[in-house]
Design a protein around this motif. Sequence first.
Motif, PDB file in Angstrom:
ATOM      1  N   UNK A   1      -0.404  -1.260  -5.859  1.00  0.00           N
ATOM      2  CA  UNK A   1       0.246   0.037  -5.718  1.00  0.00           C
ATOM      3  C   UNK A   1       0.293   0.444  -4.247  1.00  0.00           C
ATOM      4  N   UNK A   2       1.483   0.750  -3.779  1.00  0.00           N
ATOM      5  CA  UNK A   2       1.676   1.137  -2.379  1.00  0.00           C
ATOM      6  C   UNK A   2       1.083   2.522  -2.120  1.00  0.00           C
ATOM      7  N   UNK A   3       0.366   2.655  -0.993  1.00  0.00           N
ATOM      8  CA  UNK A   3      -0.194   3.951  -0.600  1.00  0.00           C
ATOM      9  C   UNK A   3      -0.371   4.000   0.903  1.00  0.00           C
ATOM     10  N   UNK A   4       0.104   5.070   1.522  1.00  0.00           N
ATOM     11  CA  UNK A   4      -0.168   5.287   2.942  1.00  0.00           C
ATOM     12  C   UNK A   4      -1.622   5.734   3.081  1.00  0.00           C
ATOM     13  N   UNK A   5      -2.093   5.851   4.353  1.00  0.00           N
ATOM     14  CA  UNK A   5      -3.505   6.137   4.589  1.00  0.00           C
ATOM     15  C   UNK A   5      -3.801   7.636   4.554  1.00  0.00           C
TER      16      UNK A   5
ATOM     17  N   UNK B   1      -8.602   2.044   2.032  1.00  0.00           N
ATOM     18  CA  UNK B   1      -9.098   2.939   3.083  1.00  0.00           C
ATOM     19  C   UNK B   1      -9.877   4.056   2.410  1.00  0.00           C
ATOM     20  N   UNK B   2     -10.724   4.727   3.177  1.00  0.00           N
ATOM     21  CA  UNK B   2     -11.509   5.825   2.605  1.00  0.00           C
ATOM     22  C   UNK B   2     -10.622   6.984   2.159  1.00  0.00           C
TER      23      UNK B   2
ATOM     24  N   UNK C   1       2.841  -1.616   4.793  1.00  0.00           N
ATOM     25  CA  UNK C   1       3.655  -1.476   5.999  1.00  0.00           C
ATOM     26  C   UNK C   1       2.832  -1.739   7.261  1.00  0.00           C
ATOM     27  N   UNK C   2       1.556  -2.056   7.098  1.00  0.00           N
ATOM     28  CA  UNK C   2       0.701  -2.380   8.249  1.00  0.00           C
ATOM     29  C   UNK C   2       0.130  -3.781   8.078  1.00  0.00           C
ATOM     30  N   UNK C   3      -0.091  -4.458   9.190  1.00  0.00           N
ATOM     31  CA  UNK C   3      -0.673  -5.802   9.136  1.00  0.00           C
ATOM     32  C   UNK C   3      -2.090  -5.770   8.566  1.00  0.00           C
ATOM     33  N   UNK C   4      -2.834  -4.695   8.885  1.00  0.00           N
ATOM     34  CA  UNK C   4      -4.187  -4.601   8.357  1.00  0.00           C
ATOM     35  C   UNK C   4      -4.155  -4.465   6.838  1.00  0.00           C
ATOM     36  N   UNK C   5      -3.225  -3.644   6.338  1.00  0.00           N
ATOM     37  CA  UNK C   5      -3.095  -3.488   4.891  1.00  0.00           C
ATOM     38  C   UNK C   5      -2.703  -4.792   4.224  1.00  0.00           C
ATOM     39  N   UNK C   6      -1.764  -5.499   4.821  1.00  0.00           N
ATOM     40  CA  UNK C   6      -1.330  -6.784   4.261  1.00  0.00           C
ATOM     41  C   UNK C   6      -2.474  -7.796   4.254  1.00  0.00           C
ATOM     42  N   UNK C   7      -3.265  -7.778   5.325  1.00  0.00           N
ATOM     43  CA  UNK C   7      -4.391  -8.709   5.392  1.00  0.00           C
ATOM     44  C   UNK C   7      -5.418  -8.386   4.309  1.00  0.00           C
TER      45      UNK C   7
END
Length: 339
Positions: free
Chosen positions: A221-225, A249-250, A193-199
């Motif tokens: 697998x989809x995951x929020x931060x 992400x960490x 859902x974020x451009x950074x994640x997609x990139x």
Amino acid sequence: MAAKVTLKEIAQEVGLSPSAVSLVLNDRPCRISEENRRRIKEVAARKRYVPNQIARSLVMQQSRTFGLIVPNIESRFFSSLARNLEIRCREHGYALFIMNSDVSSEHEDELVRLLVNRGVDGLILVTAHEIDADEQLVESLSTLPVPLVMVDRFIDGVACDRVRFDSELGGFLATDCLLQHGHTRIACLVNTSSNTGRARMTGYRRALESHGVAADDALVFESDYYIADGAAATERVLESDATAIFASSDNIALGALKCLFAHGKRVPRDYSLVSYDNSAADALFEPALTAIEQNVSKLADNAMELLLKRVNEHDGHEFEDRVLAPRLVCQASVAPLDR
């Protein structure tokens, strides 16, 4: 508590007008002798005079304050960014208001208005939602009376200076590291859902392609931060045939470790793992995480440089879009595939 010393009291002691004292203490041009300048500053220092910043702001038309809005101040990456920016603000004589939007575009709009009403000289924004930003927020940012620098995440349609790391390159480096160790069934835990994640996911797919490995959507697998989201996504990884995990992400990586540990799995014995941000490098757990590092100090330097340039140069110049290169930091969470 001692009463605050005023300009008038200093003026009475040195025998000059309050306006003359004000000019000297604010380093403004004036026809006052060096001896009187020395006397004014000596009295001010002895009496521990503290300038009235509000009055000074009205005269100078600058508050010497900046505003920073981040989505989640509990994130190690964003808290580190806030700390680095606050240090740089102090070095340049500015105070920094740090605001937390709780991953809400509506809150961001409220905070933008609050900071502008407080008279900040400029804003630094890490937006919560790049793709589906609130229309009111877009309008507010597009009509700001002060300079704006967007960091890490951008909203299309808002003209401003920007600085970010190359997330696609980061995703490529992380996945390439696992491929170099013989892993081909690599789970990707990502926030699409974020451009950074997609990139980062694009970089993941590009690395697979560069090694002749077919991408498998069943391993994405989809995951929020958040740690809890990373743990939930890893529950599904355990049902797959993945031998390695790229956590984008960490916090997602920490969630993955929590889930694996709960199931009796260990890194890198059972799964190799590459994280992102490298902000958890000092966390007290084993093994130390191999991760993509985004140098927060460098990010803060660039954000401050862009903001100060915009504040200090009254003549308009073209907006800058700076893209910084991340790097792979190799630790102990990746091992060669032996199964």
